[in-house]
Motif scaffolding. Structure first.
Motif: not given
Lengths: 258, 258
Positions: A94-104, A130-134, A167-171
């Motif tokens: 799962i890639a949860p895109l909730l409240e982006l920008g929070a949690g940093f 491997s994904k950092f630059d991207e 950056s991942v390919c989630p299901d």
């Protein structure tokens, strides 16, 4: 990959919150209330008996007014909330895109946050390397890699959050109002990335107040009202019904985003 | 059990990132950086030795005696304080992504332990100054001493972290309790003074004092009574077990109170 494989199954999920009449978070107040027997909670059911099933590749739009339980449902599926009753089956990453920008971590630089945040999302160190630059390139933060996040604007933070999460390919992709992040250029870019994932057969759960956007992205939809699913079906039908119910007139493309 | 070990293994990268964060942020933007973990106990020890050495009369090993008490108590105090806040501090992450929550108190104890381990280096110049060198037949007591200290600190931190989610007073209450514990650790007064009075039982009930005594025995060169090994070990293990059971029972409710 074969279609018609169950990706998410939500079975009779209910979620209860105890709302205190007053906020009780000190020992003294608790003791006084406890001893005098005044300790009672107002129960609040954010979700009642929600059930549905999605196959791999389905894109579900969740419609409902504020407070209907949309975000609670997404958080329960993401695993943040544990349902009071019922069960949620999830097949895949799962890639949860909730409240982006929070949690940093505010004192951390963008670079350090990519690693910390990635670790929280369950990525391995090699994967992040491997994904950092991207990730940095997608978030358009090349010049700010070593600047502490606390100096970032909220738009920059959201962009970084979006780039790390996708950056991942989630299901399974959980999107809570996140396609309205950043300027219109970034909005287009992020929608393109979501479409890319959909092309890879990811299951999408999508919450947005823009019905146009829901229609564009989803193939199925449900309407939540006070925690109950009152309608489920094909997206255009449900969306039309939803607009009718709330007296919304068909709006031109960009009006809702302004 | 196997299941737990497997899930723990998948979290090793996240745990290391969280530990790194603690160490990095502690001394970020200070010129001496990690050197402070050496300079700070050294400077306080000098002050304590001058003040209390003058009051109680100074024996040859007094600086070493004060420093070992100060270092161990310092670790216990710093680690339990940060462990107590650990779940609340990471609220924004807990609200977004599911990870095993015990990682938060565990990582804050571990990063404090690493800083503490580095700070132990100041023992060397103090040994040289006092002209006391650890002897082989006593120095092994360091290992049970530090191990008991770690278990005890972990146990106390897990209990505090759980309580602090529900009652914020715990943070402040713990500061007061820590002060009482400090006076019961015989850091800067000769232990015989208390042992000869009617208050010896207070010292013997303090599991932290057992750890400090083992540490001192190892450095100064005397054999600690078996009672202290057993008591601080059993106390630590029991606290840890109670803490973990308590934490596990309550962790799904955390999110509702953060």
């Amino acid at each position: 990959m074969a279609k018609n494989k169950t990706s998410i199954r939500v079975e009779n999920v209910s979620m209860k919150f105890n709302l205190n009449a007053e906020k009780l978070d000190s020992v003294k107040e608790f003791m006084i209330k406890f001893i005098t027997g005044k300790l009672h909670y107002n129960e609040f059911w954010a979700l009642t008996d929600v059930s549905f099933e999605l196959e791999k590749g389905d894109r579900l739009g969740i419609l409902g007014l504020n407070g209907a339980g949309k975000s609670t449902l997404l958080k329960a599926i993401a695993g943040v909330y544990k349902p009071t009753t019922g069960h949620i089956y999830k097949g895949g990453k799962i890639a949860p895109l909730l409240e982006l920008g929070a949690g940093f971590e505010m004192q951390y630089t963008a670079r350090e946050n990519v690693y910390l945040y990635g670790a929280i999302l369950g990525y391995t160190k090699e994967f992040i390397d491997s994904k950092f630059d991207e990730i940095i390139e997608f978030a358009e933060l090349e010049k700010f890699v070593d600047v502490p996040i606390k100096n970032f604007s909220s738009g920059m933070r959201s962009r970084l959050g979006f780039a790390i999460c996708t950056s991942v390919c989630p299901d399974i992709l959980i999107l809570d109002e996140v396609l309205s992040v950043g300027d219109s250029k970034f909005k287009m870019k992020s929608e393109a990335r979501v479409r890319e994932m959909m092309a890879n057969d990811a299951t999408v759960l999508f919450v947005s107040h823009s019905i146009e956007q829901v229609k564009r992205i989803c193939n199925k939809a449900i309407i939540l009202d006070h925690g109950k699913v009152i309608e489920m079906g094909e997206v255009n039908e449900v969306a039309a019904h939803y607009m009718e119910m709330n007296g919304i007139v068909e709006e031109p493309e960009d009006a809702g985003n302004k | 059990m196997k299941k737990y070990l497997k899930s723990f293994k998948s979290y090793t990268f996240l745990l290391s990132e969280l530990v790194k964060r603690g160490i990095r942020l502690k001394y970020r933007r200070s010129y001496l950086g990690i050197l402070w973990s050496l300079a700070e106990p050294l400077m306080t020890t000098i002050v304590l030795v001058i003040v209390f050495g003058t009051l109680f009369g100074r024996s040859r090993e007094f600086p070493l005696y004060v420093m070992s008490g100060k270092l161990l108590y310092g670790f216990f105090s710093a680690a339990t304080k940060s462990g107590c806040k650990s779940v609340r501090r990471n609220a924004s992450m807990i609200k977004k992504v599911y990870v095993a929550k015990y990682l938060y108190p565990l990582s804050s104890v571990l990063f404090n332990f690493i800083i503490f381990a580095i700070s132990l280096l100041v023992i060397i110049p103090v040994c040289i100054y006092c002209g006391i060198f650890p002897q082989l037949q006593y120095v092994w007591q360091l290992i049970p001493g530090l191990l008991n200290l770690l278990i005890l600190t972990l146990g106390v931190s897990v209990v505090l972290a759980t309580l602090n989610v529900f009652f914020r007073d715990i943070e402040y209450l713990w500061n007061v309790l820590l002060m009482i514990i400090m006076y019961l650790c015989a850091i800067f007064y000769p232990v015989e003074r208390l042992m000869d009075s009617g208050w010896a039982w207070l010292l013997n009930l303090n599991p932290l004092y057992g750890c400090i005594d083992m540490f001192r025995g190892a450095l100064i060169g005397y054999q600690v009574e078996f009672y202290y090994f057993a008591y601080s070990f059993i106390f630590g293990v029991v606290t840890l077990i109670i803490g973990l059971v308590f934490f596990k029972a309550k962790q799904d409710e955390f999110i509702l109170h953060l």
